[in-house]
Motif scaffolding. Structure first.
Motif, PDB file in Angstrom:
ATOM      1  N   HIS A 115       0.869  -1.180   0.000  1.00  8.69           N
ATOM      2  CA  HIS A 115       0.000   0.000   0.000  1.00  8.69           C
ATOM      3  C   HIS A 115       0.903   1.226   0.000  1.00  8.69           C
ATOM      4  N   LYS A 116       0.931   1.922  -1.102  1.00  6.58           N
ATOM      5  CA  LYS A 116       1.860   3.053  -1.227  1.00  6.58           C
ATOM      6  C   LYS A 116       1.265   4.321  -0.636  1.00  6.58           C
ATOM      7  N   PHE A 117       1.953   4.866   0.343  1.00 10.29           N
ATOM      8  CA  PHE A 117       1.533   6.134   0.953  1.00 10.29           C
ATOM      9  C   PHE A 117       2.487   7.240   0.509  1.00 10.29           C
ATOM     10  N   LYS A 118       1.913   8.389   0.148  1.00 11.75           N
ATOM     11  CA  LYS A 118       2.770   9.529  -0.172  1.00 11.75           C
ATOM     12  C   LYS A 118       3.367  10.062   1.131  1.00 11.75           C
ATOM     13  N   ALA A 119       4.513  10.732   1.008  1.00 15.56           N
ATOM     14  CA  ALA A 119       5.192  11.273   2.199  1.00 15.56           C
ATOM     15  C   ALA A 119       4.274  12.216   2.975  1.00 15.56           C
ATOM     16  N   ILE A 120       3.462  12.983   2.256  1.00 19.00           N
ATOM     17  CA  ILE A 120       2.585  13.948   2.930  1.00 19.00           C
ATOM     18  C   ILE A 120       1.533  13.229   3.784  1.00 19.00           C
ATOM     19  N   VAL A 121       1.107  12.041   3.343  1.00 15.63           N
ATOM     20  CA  VAL A 121       0.117  11.269   4.120  1.00 15.63           C
ATOM     21  C   VAL A 121       0.761  10.765   5.411  1.00 15.63           C
ATOM     22  N   LEU A 122       2.003  10.275   5.294  1.00 23.77           N
ATOM     23  CA  LEU A 122       2.726   9.818   6.498  1.00 23.77           C
ATOM     24  C   LEU A 122       2.899  10.979   7.470  1.00 23.77           C
ATOM     25  N   LEU A 123       3.205  12.153   6.917  1.00 23.88           N
ATOM     26  CA  LEU A 123       3.389  13.342   7.763  1.00 23.88           C
ATOM     27  C   LEU A 123       2.094  13.703   8.489  1.00 23.88           C
ATOM     28  N   LYS A 124       0.973  13.592   7.781  1.00 23.40           N
ATOM     29  CA  LYS A 124      -0.329  13.895   8.410  1.00 23.40           C
ATOM     30  C   LYS A 124      -0.629  12.909   9.544  1.00 23.40           C
ATOM     31  N   PHE A 125      -0.338  11.622   9.293  1.00 19.06           N
ATOM     32  CA  PHE A 125      -0.525  10.608  10.349  1.00 19.06           C
ATOM     33  C   PHE A 125       0.334  10.961  11.557  1.00 19.06           C
ATOM     34  N   LEU A 126       1.600  11.335  11.287  1.00 16.28           N
ATOM     35  CA  LEU A 126       2.520  11.654  12.385  1.00 16.28           C
ATOM     36  C   LEU A 126       1.991  12.828  13.207  1.00 16.28           C
TER      37      LEU A 126
END
Ligand code: ZN
Length: 226
Positions: free
Chosen positions: A68-79
């Protein structure tokens, strides 16, 4: 960055999960090693994947971390969302302690506490930074290679910290230290499972790496409260 797809059954790297026909129809691919469907989760509802993640199923973690490919911005939002939850928990505990102090008339203004939330957010960020740096260092040391490990560790930690969201309903319905500690324990186990799956470190090693790093952060954080 590690961008290869894998079979969630046997962990063999694969080029694709789907076979796409000329009419646009998609069909799931069978793994050439284990002869099972490469990734059944691509056809599952998100709720099924979330339940399997909560149950610590290795295949679900493989799906999330590799297929499941997540964009860096999505990971940042989760963080950011997880840091806000941590900050809210710190702030909530401090507010309760200060509230007792207000009742004893040895406190100035209750509403000044609201400013403390920004300090708690900074505290949550520093704690995450120490925790993730320690785990990256120990994982790289354990694997004896740097390539891909650091990115995979950070991604694994962020994607497996969804247990921090449990704090929100607990604060509303049953703010009890026992449940808060159980939610933290759940997040640690989930971090350990994701670290093991994401970096292929053994479960025993990942368990010790996560426990040791969490203990160091706890001691550092306790020092801040003094
Ligand atoms: Zn396979």
């Amino acid at each position: 960055m590690s961008e290869h797809l894998v079979c969630i059954e046997c962990f063999r790297p694969v080029n694709s999960i789907f076979k796409i026909y000329s009419d646009g129809f998609k069909d799931l691919i069978e793994c050439s090693r284990c002869h099972k469907v490469v990734d059944l989760y691509v056809e599952c509802e998100p709720s099924v994947i979330i339940i399997d993640l909560i149950l610590f199923k290795e295949k679900a973690y493989r799906h999330i971390l590799f297929n499941h490919k997540f964009k860096a911005i999505v990971l940042l939002k989760f963080l950011v969302a997880f840091l806000l939850c941590d900050a809210y928990l710190y702030w909530f505990n401090k507010k309760n302690r200060q509230y007792e102090s207000i009742r004893s008339n040895d406190h100035l203004l209750f509403y000044e506490l609201e400013w403390n939330f920004y300090y708690m957010l900074l505290r949550a960020f520093i704690n995450f930074l120490i925790y993730s740096c320690l785990i990256v260092f120990l994982s790289v040391f354990s694997k004896m290679r740097w390539k891909n490990v650091a990115y995979q560790v950070i991604k694994s930690l962020i994607m497996s910290s969804f247990g921090k969201l449990f704090v929100l309903p607990l604060v509303i319905w049953n703010p009890n230290d026992v449940y808060f500690n159980l939610a933290s324990l759940f997040t640690l186990i989930s971090n350990g499972q994701a670290l093991s799956v994401g970096t292929q470190i053994t479960w025993t090693k990942s368990k010790w790496i996560v426990t040791f790093s969490a203990a160091i952060v706890y001691m550092f954080d306790s020092g801040l409260e003094l």
